[in-house]
Every structure is written in C-alpha cells, then in structure tokens.
Motif scaffolding. Sequence first.
Motif, mmCIF file in Angstrom:
data_model
loop_
_atom_site.group_PDB
_atom_site.id
_atom_site.type_symbol
_atom_site.label_atom_id
_atom_site.label_comp_id
_atom_site.label_asym_id
_atom_site.label_seq_id
_atom_site.Cartn_x
_atom_site.Cartn_y
_atom_site.Cartn_z
ATOM 1 N N LEU A 180 0.828 -1.189 0.000
ATOM 2 C CA LEU A 180 0.000 0.000 0.000
ATOM 3 C C LEU A 180 0.868 1.247 0.000
ATOM 4 O O LEU A 180 1.796 1.384 0.799
ATOM 5 C CB LEU A 180 -0.908 0.008 1.230
ATOM 6 C CG LEU A 180 -2.030 -1.035 1.248
ATOM 7 C CD1 LEU A 180 -2.735 -1.025 2.592
ATOM 8 C CD2 LEU A 180 -3.021 -0.762 0.127
ATOM 9 N N LEU A 201 -3.096 4.603 1.937
ATOM 10 C CA LEU A 201 -3.334 4.473 3.378
ATOM 11 C C LEU A 201 -4.031 5.714 3.917
ATOM 12 O O LEU A 201 -4.960 5.621 4.720
ATOM 13 C CB LEU A 201 -2.012 4.250 4.107
ATOM 14 C CG LEU A 201 -1.318 2.906 3.877
ATOM 15 C CD1 LEU A 201 0.091 2.929 4.459
ATOM 16 C CD2 LEU A 201 -2.129 1.767 4.497
ATOM 17 N N LEU A 235 -7.047 1.524 11.073
ATOM 18 C CA LEU A 235 -7.039 0.553 9.982
ATOM 19 C C LEU A 235 -5.791 0.711 9.125
ATOM 20 O O LEU A 235 -5.158 -0.282 8.738
ATOM 21 C CB LEU A 235 -8.291 0.728 9.117
ATOM 22 C CG LEU A 235 -8.397 -0.181 7.890
ATOM 23 C CD1 LEU A 235 -8.375 -1.648 8.288
ATOM 24 C CD2 LEU A 235 -9.665 0.146 7.096
ATOM 25 N N LYS A 283 -2.800 -0.795 10.915
ATOM 26 C CA LYS A 283 -2.837 -2.252 10.883
ATOM 27 C C LYS A 283 -2.447 -2.781 9.509
ATOM 28 O O LYS A 283 -1.657 -3.729 9.392
ATOM 29 C CB LYS A 283 -4.231 -2.739 11.268
ATOM 30 C CG LYS A 283 -4.358 -4.256 11.338
ATOM 31 C CD LYS A 283 -5.752 -4.656 11.792
ATOM 32 C CE LYS A 283 -5.879 -6.173 11.870
ATOM 33 N NZ LYS A 283 -7.242 -6.591 12.293
ATOM 34 N N GLN A 284 -2.981 -2.166 8.452
ATOM 35 C CA GLN A 284 -2.676 -2.608 7.094
ATOM 36 C C GLN A 284 -1.188 -2.451 6.792
ATOM 37 O O GLN A 284 -0.565 -3.320 6.173
ATOM 38 C CB GLN A 284 -3.500 -1.800 6.088
ATOM 39 C CG GLN A 284 -4.989 -2.071 6.113
ATOM 40 C CD GLN A 284 -5.336 -3.456 5.591
ATOM 41 O OE1 GLN A 284 -4.653 -3.985 4.726
ATOM 42 N NE2 GLN A 284 -6.385 -4.052 6.105
ATOM 43 N N GLU A 289 0.929 -5.157 9.350
ATOM 44 C CA GLU A 289 0.698 -6.598 9.478
ATOM 45 C C GLU A 289 1.632 -7.448 8.613
ATOM 46 O O GLU A 289 1.981 -8.565 8.987
ATOM 47 C CB GLU A 289 -0.764 -6.934 9.166
ATOM 48 C CG GLU A 289 -1.659 -6.717 10.368
ATOM 49 C CD GLU A 289 -3.028 -7.359 10.185
ATOM 50 O OE1 GLU A 289 -3.439 -7.564 9.023
ATOM 51 O OE2 GLU A 289 -3.673 -7.638 11.203
#
Length: 292
Positions: free
Chosen positions: A2, A7, A15, A18-19, A22
Amino acid sequence: MLTPELLHALRNLPLAAKQAAEGFLAGHHLSRRRGAGMEFSQYRPYQPGDDLRRLDWRLAARSDRYYIRESEVDTSLTVHLLLDASASMNHRDDNGLTKLDYARLLLAALAYLAQQQGDAVSLSVLHPGGLLHLPARADARQLPRLYQALQHATGEGRFPAASQLAPLLARRQRALTVCVSDLYEEQSEINTLLTRLRAVAGDVLVLHLMAGNELSFSYRGAVTFQDLETGQTLQLDAEQQRSAYQQQIQEWLHTTAQAARRQGFDYYQLSTAEPLDGALREFLRRRQATSF
C-alpha cells in the motif's frame, strides 16, 4: 504494497496502521533471549545457584548428570515515539500528502508494531505550546489513545524551546526513542533534544522525513516559496535553480546523516513519496538490537 496516499485515503488511522504493519508481523519479528520462559531451547550443565525448578530430573535419572533446561522468552522494551509538529511539517508533496500526514501514518504503524511485540509505547507531540505527552503503557487501551493524539496533532509554529521539553528529560528509564522529523531547525534545538534523550534513555532512531518534491525539485517555471515557520518568501525560476538546489540539498542530507551517526544516533532518511516499509524495517532492526 500500500502506498502512503492509499493508506491516507482510508481516512481511518487504526485501519491504516494495521494494514501497513501486518505484513511485517508474518515473520514473527520477536526479540529473544535465553531464560526461564515457556519455549524450550537447549540444555546446559547445572551450576551452583541455578533454579532447581529448571533442572531436568528425568535426564538426571538416566544419565546421572544434572542439566538445566534453558528456554527462549520474548523480551519487551519501552518505545518512545516523538512527532515533530512544527509548521514545516505542513509541507505538501505532489501526491497530496503533507509531511505531517505521512508522519501520522508512520507513527501509528510503529505503535501497532511495538504493541504486537509486547512493548510499552509512549507518544510525545512536540509543538510550540510545548509538549503533549502520553506516558508509556503496554495495555490494550494505549493504541486508541495514541491514535487519537496523532489524529488531532496539527503542525504550527516553530520547534518548542528546550525549557518546554524538560519533562521528556526527567525520566531515567532505558528505552528506544524514535523521532520523526524533517530536521529543519534554527539553532540545533532538535539535535540538542535528541542528544540529551540519548544520554538519559539510550538508543535514538532518527527517521528523517523529506517530501518527494523537496528531493526532486519537481517545480516548474516561476515559483514563490514561503518558509512555513517564519513566513518569509522567495521568488525564483525553478529551471534556473534546479541544479544548484539539488546539489545543495544532497550536501545538506549527507552532512546531516554524518552528524547524526557521529553523535551515536541511528539515522534513516525517508520520503513522503515512498511506502512505509523501509522505516518499519529499520525500526524492527533497531528494536532487535536494543532488546539484547
């Protein structure tokens, strides 16, 4: 992978954090040391003073020798996150993101990563009013606190005076300090703070944030530039000045990196035009070295 603009477009900092983070957790980047944990690692001969509860009695009965079961335990540390919220962080890149937008995403992802490692995390937002500080905690409610503080952080004025930052220097707890800043300063005020933090808390990782259009000087034609902290303006022809500017900015970056490393800081340059992964990887590398 991303991009930072994707983002940011989520308009959801938890969110986005986290994206972004992870993918780095898949490899279980845990710092480990031998000790009395739950995961077995190896045997070693018993030595006077060892905890008898760790002695393998079955092996002793078979071999008539005494061995201690060593294991690996996850270590944790305290991570102090610092955000430079002076007005220069409002500079906007060609992708639409300001340095402050990028810094919010990066620090949120770092906080998520640190909590997943079991670390206690704090946040200090440095602005002209002085200091917004959330003390280090490792509980489940810390991330929402940090996200909220980051979402409400605004860039304004100049970097705070040393007297306003005294609470940061009062602690004597060893920690990993991570500072996200463009390192624009008038009288070495940022460098002075980081030097003092290194003296009282240990390791310092400087994530030097530049905008992509600052690095490439992508402007065209006659341009008016304004210093976001002093209000001063400068008019120039971008084509005529591009070569000289690019040479000067590279010299400044080289000097800045050298000075940071000479003072014992870990230094990493990043751009608002690039994904967060490089900075996250550098954090994990530094965290692992600090844990041992």
